[in-house]
Write an enzyme that holds these catalytic residues in place. Structure first.
Site, PDB file in Angstrom:
ATOM      1  N   HIS A   1      -8.148  -5.143   0.195  1.00 24.88           N
ATOM      2  CA  HIS A   1      -6.926  -4.365   0.402  1.00 24.88           C
ATOM      3  C   HIS A   1      -6.058  -4.915   1.530  1.00 24.88           C
ATOM      4  O   HIS A   1      -4.832  -4.814   1.460  1.00 24.88           O
ATOM      5  CB  HIS A   1      -7.287  -2.906   0.701  1.00 24.88           C
ATOM      6  CG  HIS A   1      -6.102  -1.986   0.708  1.00 24.88           C
ATOM      7  ND1 HIS A   1      -5.390  -1.692  -0.443  1.00 24.88           N
ATOM      8  CD2 HIS A   1      -5.490  -1.299   1.720  1.00 24.88           C
ATOM      9  CE1 HIS A   1      -4.406  -0.865  -0.142  1.00 24.88           C
ATOM     10  NE2 HIS A   1      -4.444  -0.613   1.152  1.00 24.88           N
TER      11      HIS A   1
ATOM     12  N   ASP B   1     -10.318  -4.787  -4.470  1.00 19.99           N
ATOM     13  CA  ASP B   1      -9.740  -3.806  -3.540  1.00 19.99           C
ATOM     14  C   ASP B   1     -10.555  -2.514  -3.631  1.00 19.99           C
ATOM     15  O   ASP B   1     -10.584  -1.859  -4.671  1.00 19.99           O
ATOM     16  CB  ASP B   1      -8.277  -3.549  -3.913  1.00 19.99           C
ATOM     17  CG  ASP B   1      -7.517  -2.756  -2.865  1.00 19.99           C
ATOM     18  OD1 ASP B   1      -8.132  -1.913  -2.174  1.00 19.99           O
ATOM     19  OD2 ASP B   1      -6.290  -2.955  -2.734  1.00 19.99           O
TER      20      ASP B   1
ATOM     21  N   SER C   1       0.832  -1.200   0.000  1.00 21.51           N
ATOM     22  CA  SER C   1       0.000   0.000   0.000  1.00 21.51           C
ATOM     23  C   SER C   1       0.878   1.266   0.000  1.00 21.51           C
ATOM     24  O   SER C   1       1.669   1.470  -0.904  1.00 21.51           O
ATOM     25  CB  SER C   1      -0.955  -0.025   1.199  1.00 21.51           C
ATOM     26  OG  SER C   1      -1.901   1.006   1.125  1.00 21.51           O
TER      27      SER C   1
END
Length: 337
Positions: free
Chosen positions: A242, A213, A148
């Site tokens: 995610h 996601d 991320s």
């Protein structure tokens, strides 16, 4: 109107969410060794306190595996700290057979300072320097892993390490602004412009992303994979979100496969791949009599076989400079003339 700096600061506020309170703390035990409370006591793990060039102190966990051939430098997502990631680190260390270095950004966990884009760049640089000086890990034996927001510092460092073994991008972002809106251009106030930095990475890049996601759209991962100079077969986890990709069996299976291939990736193999990409022969034949070398000065040196002005033999060396010509005969006196 917002200025670029104010928009960048505003973006940072919506980017970083350190757990409050932190899930662990650090202290020294009776022997003077730094330990972490809130996580199991692990004698194979070093707890480190590192200084950055911005004056903050970072906490890092270095987990050792005696069977390891490679080291993974893990940059985590925006809403976790080392206390929450310890169990994952142990699983990766064992299943991948690697040493693993994880760290908390400035303002996360027990690290001091405040989180920001440029602080995370200083953070990962300090951790990499520690790996070099304290553990003897060179870039040739290092795999960078960014999850991320962690893809930002990961690609920042990867763009500066031309001999890096590999990169893993897990639910990565094209840029901070592109997470919240669709833009076709990079703006000066955007943060983590991975869309530009991915093109500077010279090693295999393995992209992992969930198709469902809802935080960072799958198109971010797909875009980074398409832009990579040396893309590895990506892993698109069907139905993955995610923060849950580690729960899918394909995650660890494909990650193990990538690590094994990186272990077997030698310099000769890398050169062979480059030749295949450029469609060059395996061994270049000397078909011409002139080779040009570009130096850091104003000159270009050409090795040729012209006729020397004062010698009937062939095989002289001519040096061509921007200020004129000079000839050095290999056969006669060897003087400049």
């Amino acid at each position: 109107m917002f200025s670029g700096c104010s928009v960048s600061s505003l973006a940072a506020k919506f980017t970083f969410f350190p757990p409050d309170p932190p899930t662990y703390s650090v202290k020294k035990d009776d022997s003077g060794r730094l330990v972490a409370s809130g996580v199991p006591r692990d004698h194979s793990m070093d707890v480190l306190l590192l200084d950055t060039k911005h004056g903050t102190k970072l906490v890092a966990f270095y987990l050792k595996n005696p069977c390891a051939r490679l080291t993974v430098l893990y940059s985590h997502g925006n809403a976790a700290d080392l206390g929450q990631l310890y169990d994952l680190f142990v699983q990766l260390k064992v299943n991948l057979r690697v040493n693993l270095m994880g760290y908390d950004y400035s303002g996360y966990g027990a690290s001091t300072g405040k989180p920001s884009e440029y602080n995370t760049y200083a953070d990962i640089e300090a951790v990499y320097q520690c790996l070099q000086t304290e553990y003897g890990v060179g870039q040739e034996d290092l795999i960078l892993y960014g999850q991320s927001v962690g893809s930002g510092p990961t690609l920042h460092l990867a763009a500066h390490l031309p001999r890096l073994r590999g990169v893993v991008l897990h639910s990565a972002i094209l840029s901070g602004l592109r997470v919240v809106c669709h833009v076709k251009f990079s703006f000066c106030f955007d943060i983590y412009k991975n869309i530009d930095k991915i093109k500077k990475v010279k090693c295999p890049v393995f992209v992992i992303h969930g198709t469902e996601d809802d935080v960072v759209n799958w198109l971010h991962g797909h875009g980074l994979w398409k832009l990579a100079e040396e893309p590895y077969d990506p892993l698109w986890i069907k139905g993955g979100g995610h923060c849950n990709l580690e729960l899918y069996p394909d995650y660890i299976r494909h990650l193990c496969k990538f690590i094994r291939e990186m272990e077997n990736l030698t310099t000769a193999t890398r050169l062979k791949k480059i030749r295949q990409t450029l469609k060059l022969p395996a061994k270049a034949a000397a078909t011409t009599s002139t080779t040009t070398f570009t130096t850091n000065c104003c000159c270009q040196i050409r090795c040729r076989k012209p006729n020397c002005w004062s010698c009937p033999r062939r095989g002289c060396l001519m040096v061509r400079c921007s200020k004129g010509y000079a000839y050095l005969c290999n056969w006669c006196c060897g003087d400049w003339h």
